[in-house]
Design an enzyme around this catalytic site. Structure first.
Site, PDB file in Angstrom:
ATOM      1  CG  LEU A 133     -16.893   0.443   0.231  1.00  0.00           C
ATOM      2  CD1 LEU A 133     -17.093   1.855  -0.082  1.00  0.00           C
ATOM      3  CD2 LEU A 133     -15.519   0.320   1.131  1.00  0.00           C
TER       4      LEU A 133
ATOM      5  CG  ASN B 257     -11.637   3.699   0.561  1.00  0.00           C
ATOM      6  OD1 ASN B 257     -11.379   4.159  -0.796  1.00  0.00           O
ATOM      7  ND2 ASN B 257     -12.485   2.730   0.353  1.00  0.00           N
TER       8      ASN B 257
ATOM      9  CB  CYS C 297     -13.771   2.301  -2.535  1.00  0.00           C
ATOM     10  SG  CYS C 297     -13.749   0.477  -2.392  1.00  0.00           S
TER      11      CYS C 297
ATOM     12  CG  ASN D 247      -8.640   1.092  -3.079  1.00  0.00           C
ATOM     13  OD1 ASN D 247      -8.621  -0.218  -3.437  1.00  0.00           O
ATOM     14  ND2 ASN D 247      -9.038   1.698  -2.209  1.00  0.00           N
TER      15      ASN D 247
END
Lengths: 257, 302
Positions: free
Chosen positions: B72, B126, B129, B191
């Protein structure tokens, strides 16, 4: 002019068991490359092997791009078997190149192993280059005739002493500089080789070498600076080898001891 | 031929988006793709503070896919607004900003900041992740945490809110319902799937982070299945993603229940994938006399 183009395999020659030279004819206009820049080459159009692989441009002659490649894994093994006439997608030229050398600095070029592929085009661009080329053993000496022809001085070393000086490329580079210590020449060094070579170089102090530029490689996905996959640790956080490099000033890169 | 899709209050002009993390902030691909053609660009995930990401190696190719543990890395919401958003606003495409936080509070702050800016058409949260190493579970694998974080973000933004779900769960419909109940206008499904690869010579993981997210064609069957399951369990639009390489793949997702789709890893394989997918969808519709893309959504026959 587009960076994404099709290219046809003009020739694909094995130089050793695991080195080959592939020549590609671009099927549309290409942007002229700077020595040090690279292309992403499609090794397979099958989804089983998704990503293109990055390779420095070796040369551009007779309207053909050539790449000198060492077989390391799946992608390079597939590229080795591409036959004449095969049309593949390629993206480039990408990355930065070696910056223009200053007139008052003598250009030294050092290659460790397959690093010769990255620096070769410098020999075409500049006159009076001194090339130091280190390999493991005699069998891995590539393009000798061309190198002899294109450099003004050529020094070879091999780890096992089977050809040239016994030792690594830094050994012959340091020897050259030591012999000329009393000259007042100022040098610039461009090099490409394994990371251990850069690490050793970074820890060496040179009196007469003003700037050292190195070319790095990292596993890549997009090749164009979007995915952030090819990160390298620099003094200023992470840099991307495909976009901020592949050529860096050696002072920018952080090496763990 | 109508390709318009509605995501909450947002109307996007066609169902093709680019997936977060695979298209940067748009600039890098602008020389390969006419950004004006795209329904939306979903930018690389942003956090309230810039983050430098994981040490290398960050990626590894696997059969029909790849693992990533980028970590990220991002420039932070402030720098995005200042340096990247103006470029995106020049194009006739919707701008969707993906964002995340390490804590509920960071999610709230990022959402607030982004919602106060002109030019952002929707937010994609998000919550899934798998790359963070902190040791606490990811929001998207716990329905209560999912509810809590989405609910808190919902309170501070009027922008269309998309929640991107993690596939690393036993039952995605539980997470889907939690997200929708707490105010999500749409869901992104899926994802990446957590995976690993090992170098047998060094005996180390191929990724510095040890594990990473698997993407690409290998995950498509799982993604389609999860879109279908989600479609049957909630009433909000679903943006389907996971291994879409071409227009035919996109149609599969739409038939399974996706209102829109996102092209991700395919961008690395072929930089023009996103617009190629759009062209193929248009061709399919013409060939099958479909006037409105909305009539195709969820039309899996079973």
């Amino acid at each position: 002019m587009n960076k994404l183009i099709k290219a046809e395999v003009f020739n694909n020659t094995d130089l050793t068991d695991n080195h080959f030279l592939i020549e590609l004819t671009p099927l549309s206009d290409i942007i002229p490359f700077t020595p040090g820049q690279f292309y992403m080459l499609e090794a397979s159009s099958s989804p089983d092997q998704l990503l293109k692989r990055p390779f420095s441009v070796l040369d551009y002659k007779k309207k053909r791009l050539s790449f000198l490649i060492k077989v390391k894994g799946k992608g390079t093994a597939l590229l080795k078997n591409l036959s004449k006439g095969k049309i593949i997608n390629i993206i480039g030229p990408l990355g930065n190149g070696y910056p223009p050398a200053n007139d008052n600095e003598k250009l030294l070029v050092a290659a460790g192993g397959i690093g010769i592929a990255s620096v070769f085009s410098l020999l075409r661009k500049y006159d009076n280059t001194v090339l130091f080329y280190g390999i493991k053993t005699k069998n891995e000496l590539l393009l000798y005739e061309k190198l002899k022809d294109m450099s003004s001085e050529l020094y070879i070393s091999s780890d096992d002493g089977s050809i040239g000086e016994k030792g690594n490329v830094l050994k012959i580079l340091k020897k050259y500089l030591l012999d000329r210590d009393s000259d007042n020449s100022k040098y610039r060094l461009y090099c490409c080789g394994p990371n251990i070579m850069y690490k050793n170089l970074a820890q060496t102090s040179f009196n007469s070498v003003l700037e050292i530029f190195i070319s790095l490689e990292e596993i890549m996905a997009c090749g164009i600076g979007a995915c952030l996959g090819c990160a390298v640790k620099s003094n200023d956080s992470y840099k991307m080898v495909c976009k901020d490099g592949p050529v860096f000033n050696i002072k920018e890169i952080r090496y763990e001891s | 031929m109508n390709l318009n899709i509605k995501i909450g209050n947002l109307s996007i002009k066609n169902p093709v988006m680019t997936a977060s993390g695979t298209f940067g902030y748009g600039e890098e691909y602008s020389e390969f793709v006419d950004l004006n053609r795209l329904g939306a660009i979903v930018v690389k995930g942003l956090s309230i503070k810039a983050s430098e990401g994981n040490p290398p190696p960050r990626i590894w190719e696997t059969p029909c896919g790849m693992l990533n543990a980028i970590g990220l890395q991002n420039i932070g919401v402030e720098a995005f607004i200042k340096d990247k958003l103006p470029f995106l606003r020049e194009f006739n495409t919707s701008v969707i900003v993906n964002f995340f936080g390490d804590t509920v509070d960071e999610f709230i702050r990022a959402a607030e900041y982004l919602s106060s800016e002109e030019g952002i058409d929707a937010l994609e949260m998000n919550i899934s992740c798998p790359n963070k190493q902190e040791g606490w579970i990811s929001f998207g694998t716990d329905p209560q945490l999912t509810f809590k974080v989405v609910n808190n973000v919902r309170k501070v933004t009027n922008l269309p809110l998309i929640v991107k779900l993690s596939p690393n769960v036993t039952d995605i419909t539980v997470m889907a319902r939690a997200a929708v109940d707490s105010g999500a206008d749409a869901l992104s499904v899926i994802n990446t799937i957590t995976g690993m690869a090992i170098d047998i010579d060094s005996r180390r993981s191929r990724l510095a982070n040890i594990t990473g997210g698997l993407s690409g064609p290998a995950i498509k069957p799982v993604a389609i299945r999860m879109v279908w399951e989600t479609f049957k369990s909630v009433n909000v639009p679903i943006i389907g993603m996971g291994g879409i390489m071409n227009g035919d793949d996109a149609i599969e997702f739409i038939l399974a229940g996706a209102s829109a789709i996102a092209v991700g890893t395919a961008n690395f394989v072929n930089p023009t994938s996103s617009t190629d997918v759009l062209s193929r969808i248009e061709t399919y519709m013409k060939k099958n006399n479909i006037d409105d893309i909305n009539t195709l959504i969820g039309k899996l026959e079973c």
